[in-house]
Design a protein around this motif. Structure first.
Motif, PDB file in Angstrom:
ATOM      1  N   ARG A 197       0.847  -1.190   0.000  1.00 32.95           N
ATOM      2  CA  ARG A 197       0.000   0.000   0.000  1.00 32.95           C
ATOM      3  C   ARG A 197       0.892   1.255   0.000  1.00 32.95           C
ATOM      4  O   ARG A 197       1.011   1.938   1.011  1.00 32.95           O
ATOM      5  N   PRO A 198       1.505   1.564  -1.130  1.00 37.33           N
ATOM      6  CA  PRO A 198       2.420   2.711  -1.159  1.00 37.33           C
ATOM      7  C   PRO A 198       1.750   4.046  -0.895  1.00 37.33           C
ATOM      8  O   PRO A 198       2.387   4.980  -0.410  1.00 37.33           O
ATOM      9  N   TRP A 199       0.466   4.187  -1.257  1.00 36.15           N
ATOM     10  CA  TRP A 199      -0.213   5.456  -0.995  1.00 36.15           C
ATOM     11  C   TRP A 199      -0.275   5.753   0.491  1.00 36.15           C
ATOM     12  O   TRP A 199      -0.103   6.899   0.918  1.00 36.15           O
ATOM     13  N   ARG A 200      -0.498   4.725   1.270  1.00 39.25           N
ATOM     14  CA  ARG A 200      -0.570   4.921   2.718  1.00 39.25           C
ATOM     15  C   ARG A 200       0.770   5.422   3.262  1.00 39.25           C
ATOM     16  O   ARG A 200       0.811   6.355   4.073  1.00 39.25           O
ATOM     17  N   SER A 201       1.859   4.803   2.810  1.00 38.96           N
ATOM     18  CA  SER A 201       3.185   5.216   3.244  1.00 38.96           C
ATOM     19  C   SER A 201       3.487   6.645   2.795  1.00 38.96           C
ATOM     20  O   SER A 201       4.052   7.437   3.551  1.00 38.96           O
ATOM     21  N   THR A 202       3.101   6.971   1.578  1.00 38.58           N
ATOM     22  CA  THR A 202       3.356   8.312   1.052  1.00 38.58           C
ATOM     23  C   THR A 202       2.597   9.375   1.842  1.00 38.58           C
ATOM     24  O   THR A 202       3.165  10.402   2.234  1.00 38.58           O
ATOM     25  N   ILE A 203       1.321   9.143   2.077  1.00 38.70           N
ATOM     26  CA  ILE A 203       0.511  10.121   2.808  1.00 38.70           C
ATOM     27  C   ILE A 203       1.018  10.297   4.233  1.00 38.70           C
ATOM     28  O   ILE A 203       1.121  11.421   4.743  1.00 38.70           O
ATOM     29  N   LEU A 204       1.377   9.188   4.887  1.00 38.49           N
ATOM     30  CA  LEU A 204       1.902   9.267   6.245  1.00 38.49           C
ATOM     31  C   LEU A 204       3.200  10.070   6.282  1.00 38.49           C
ATOM     32  O   LEU A 204       3.404  10.905   7.171  1.00 38.49           O
ATOM     33  N   SER A 205       4.062   9.840   5.301  1.00 42.42           N
ATOM     34  CA  SER A 205       5.336  10.564   5.256  1.00 42.42           C
ATOM     35  C   SER A 205       5.125  12.057   5.044  1.00 42.42           C
ATOM     36  O   SER A 205       5.780  12.884   5.690  1.00 42.42           O
ATOM     37  N   PHE A 332       8.264   9.197  -1.554  1.00 45.97           N
ATOM     38  CA  PHE A 332       8.292   8.631  -2.904  1.00 45.97           C
ATOM     39  C   PHE A 332       9.170   7.392  -3.053  1.00 45.97           C
ATOM     40  O   PHE A 332       9.122   6.736  -4.097  1.00 45.97           O
ATOM     41  N   ALA A 333       9.968   7.059  -2.036  1.00 49.01           N
ATOM     42  CA  ALA A 333      10.827   5.876  -2.140  1.00 49.01           C
ATOM     43  C   ALA A 333      10.050   4.604  -2.466  1.00 49.01           C
ATOM     44  O   ALA A 333      10.516   3.789  -3.273  1.00 49.01           O
ATOM     45  N   PRO A 334       8.867   4.368  -1.862  1.00 46.93           N
ATOM     46  CA  PRO A 334       8.141   3.138  -2.213  1.00 46.93           C
ATOM     47  C   PRO A 334       7.737   3.056  -3.678  1.00 46.93           C
ATOM     48  O   PRO A 334       7.400   1.966  -4.156  1.00 46.93           O
ATOM     49  N   TRP A 335       7.768   4.176  -4.377  1.00 49.73           N
ATOM     50  CA  TRP A 335       7.354   4.183  -5.778  1.00 49.73           C
ATOM     51  C   TRP A 335       8.523   3.980  -6.738  1.00 49.73           C
ATOM     52  O   TRP A 335       8.299   3.723  -7.928  1.00 49.73           O
ATOM     53  N   ILE A 336       9.764   4.117  -6.259  1.00 53.14           N
ATOM     54  CA  ILE A 336      10.911   4.037  -7.156  1.00 53.14           C
ATOM     55  C   ILE A 336      10.963   2.677  -7.841  1.00 53.14           C
ATOM     56  O   ILE A 336      11.176   2.570  -9.047  1.00 53.14           O
TER      57      ILE A 336
END
Length: 434
Positions: A197-205, A332-336
């Motif tokens: 769930r990269p969106w969750r990680s991005t929003i939290l960051s 953005f790291a989870p999206w790389i």
């Protein structure tokens, strides 16, 4: 899966990198490549270049962001935070000390002498790294042409860095659809499972680091008000952190104009002094902002003493300059890795990789001119921009030390630490006796 690196080992490695990261982004990227890709083999060549491409697309110092990404890759959030901080802290401490001495008109002759040799050593290390990276990244004719075009666009025509990156990316996307072999596209070498769930990680960051970024500004607004110099410093450098595409060189002219003409924080010529200090210390070149923040607060200290105000100004500048870097990387790291799975995006990033070699070549040439010559002017011939060093300002000491450093790096195969130590000692002897 990423290698299982013990956390204390990671800390020691990035502490070493932070202490040795001289020479601006070219030298710092070269050092990380040598330490983490070639010698320790913690990160693969393709992963390293893939992440470097991505960091060039973000605002802020790309070398520090790359260090943060590598730490995140190996140890998650705590690894990224540790790597990013260790990359910045040694240089920040040195710049703070030198800024304090500068403000108090202390004698920095011995410091300049030591760093005369260090700059010469860094020039050799950067050239060595450029040769290595170019040899590995430029494996097709198109990539070599893209690198050459990027170098010419930056060095000769002064094109905006974002335009270089965007143009290379668009070319890569188009070529990947028609002639992928021109970019030697391979199957993704990125390892490890993609985040569920990269969106969750991005929003939290974004929420967490946005709050961290804003915290000191809220405190200043409540306690000192928005008319205080610290509020001006925090606001200005927060804005600067958002637009620093292409690293410090891209914004130095704008920062100097604002700091000298509009805010009156520095006197003419002092910006060059600050840049000189930043170039001769480890860490990102953008640490020159700390020098500006220190002097700005030091000269308008109320209600603090000048020393306390300067320390607060330097700390605030560093905070609002580098906190956004952690925000960008952790968001953005989870999206790389995901970006590497799309053929067209892989083509775009492959083209950007080639252009980045040209960018590093541009920085290397710029650095060489300013190490070897004390006066480097510019001449314009229409759209063409030509650097014009004054032959009379040639520093033969720097040239001799750079030649020695090249022999030690290319022929004797000395380590970075030994080269820096030898040239630093040589600079001290030449600088203080001649």
């Amino acid at each position: 899966m990423p290698l299982s690196i013990p956390f204390p080992v990671l800390l020691r490695a990035f502490a070493r990198i932070g202490l040795l990261s001289f020479g601006g982004p070219a030298g710092q990227i070269a050092l990380m490549h040598r330490e983490l890709v070639e010698e320790r083999e913690w990160i693969g060549e393709e992963d390293f270049l893939h992440a470097l491409n991505f960091c060039h697309l973000l605002p802020g110092p790309e070398a520090q962001q790359l260090a943060t990404w590598i730490g995140w890759r190996l140890h998650g959030w705590r690894g990224g935070l540790a790597a990013g901080l260790l990359f910045v802290i040694p240089g920040a401490i040195i710049i703070l000390s030198l800024s304090t001495l500068y403000a108090m008109a202390a004698d920095l002759a011995w410091v300049e002498a030591v760093f005369l040799g260090i700059k010469a050593a860094v020039l050799a290390i950067v050239v060595q790294a450029l040769v290595r990276i170019a040899g590995r990244a430029l494996d097709t004719v198109l990539k070599r042409l893209l690198a050459l075009a990027a170098f010419a666009g930056l060095f000769l025509f002064d094109l905006p860095f974002p335009l270089i990156v965007l143009g290379a990316g668009l070319i890569g996307i188009g070529v990947s659809a028609l002639r992928p072999e021109w970019l030697a596209l391979k199957s993704s070498g990125v390892s490890g499972a993609l985040p569920a769930r990269p969106w969750r990680s991005t929003i939290l960051s974004v929420l967490l680091w946005g709050a961290v970024w804003a915290a000191p500004m809220v405190l200043i607004a409540v306690t000192l008000g928005q008319d205080h110099v610290l509020w001006e410093i925090g606001t200005f450098f927060s804005q600067l952190a958002i637009v620093t595409f292409g690293g410090a060189y891209a914004v130095l002219a704008y920062m100097a104009q604002e700091a000298v003409q509009d805010f009156g924080w520095l006197r003419p010529g002092e910006m060059a002094d600050g840049l000189g200090l930043a170039e001769t210390t480890p860490g990102p070149l953008i640490l020159v902002t700390q020098f500006v923040g220190y002097l700005a607060a030091f000269r308008a200290p109320e209600p603090f003493s000048p020393l306390v105000a300067g320390l607060l100004g330097a700390a605030l500048t560093t905070w609002v300059t580098f906190t956004p870097c952690f925000l960008w990387i952790f968001a953005f790291a989870p999206w790389i890795d995901r970006l590497g799975q799309t053929t067209r995006l892989k083509g775009g990033l492959a083209a950007v990789t080639a252009a980045v070699v040209g960018v590093i070549a541009n920085l290397t040439a710029w650095f060489a001119l300013h190490v070897l010559f004390e006066v480097v002017g510019e001449r314009r011939f229409g759209l063409l921009r030509v650097y014009w060093p004054d032959p009379a300002s040639l520093d033969w000491r720097a040239g001799a030390l750079a030649l020695v450093a090249c022999l030690l790096a290319f022929c004797a195969k000395w380590s970075v630490l030994r080269i820096l130590a030898a040239c630093g000692a040589g600079g001290l002897m030449l600088g203080l006796t001649i």
